[in-house]
Design a protein around this motif. Sequence first.
Motif, short mmCIF file in Angstrom:
data_model
loop_
_atom_site.label_atom_id
_atom_site.label_comp_id
_atom_site.label_asym_id
_atom_site.label_seq_id
_atom_site.Cartn_x
_atom_site.Cartn_y
_atom_site.Cartn_z
N ASP A 113 -5.04 -15.11 -21.07
CA ASP A 113 -4.26 -15.36 -19.85
C ASP A 113 -2.77 -15.05 -20.04
N LYS A 114 -2.42 -14.50 -21.19
CA LYS A 114 -1.06 -14.05 -21.51
C LYS A 114 -0.02 -15.18 -21.53
N SER A 115 -0.48 -16.41 -21.69
CA SER A 115 0.46 -17.53 -21.74
C SER A 115 1.11 -17.68 -23.11
N VAL A 116 0.48 -17.10 -24.14
CA VAL A 116 0.98 -17.19 -25.51
C VAL A 116 0.89 -15.83 -26.17
N GLU A 123 5.95 -18.32 -25.91
CA GLU A 123 5.21 -18.75 -24.71
C GLU A 123 5.79 -18.09 -23.48
N ARG A 124 4.91 -17.76 -22.56
CA ARG A 124 5.35 -17.09 -21.34
C ARG A 124 6.08 -18.05 -20.43
N GLN A 125 7.16 -17.56 -19.84
CA GLN A 125 7.94 -18.28 -18.84
C GLN A 125 7.93 -17.43 -17.58
N ASP A 156 6.69 -14.98 -14.64
CA ASP A 156 5.76 -13.86 -14.53
C ASP A 156 5.82 -12.86 -15.69
N TYR A 214 9.15 -14.15 -21.94
CA TYR A 214 8.63 -15.06 -22.96
C TYR A 214 9.79 -15.77 -23.65
#
Length: 172
Positions: free
Chosen positions: A3-6, A27-29, A31, A34
Amino acid sequence: NADKSVMIYTSRSSAGTHTIEDLFISERQGDSTYTKGVAIEELQTEGNESAHTLSKDGTILIFTACQRRDSQGGCDLYITFLKSNGWSEPRNLGPTINSRFFDSQPCLSADNKTLYFSSERKNGFGGRDLWMSRLKDIGGWSKPVNLGESINSKGNEENPYFHPDNTTLYFE
């Protein structure tokens, strides 16, 4: 992770004449940005930790570490699991996966049941060949199988990536 969150990546630094590789997490911030990466402290040693694969859900990390006391050879594959309080103590994947030769650059299939990696072990076709091992129903990994001469050459095959479509293998 999927999910591209990390994002986990390797960073190199120099300590005098010695180069150190460590694993960092970001970690993604929003859209597309990171956070600044921070070292994954519970995985760091004085040696190198690099060339890794992260499971689709981000809870399994298999990475390469070199010259550790529990090593089967120069560079081995280690596994760690994400727990509520951080990553578990890394565990050497043992003599079934690791050899006394270079073993590195893991890739875990989307279902976490097949491990691909590059190795200089015997019975290959050249320098570094691509190998695979399947997770057994009773736990542990099967004896690695060379992906054969249609994949491997007299040169080096490295950096395998097995696409989640379960049919496409990318490598260098």
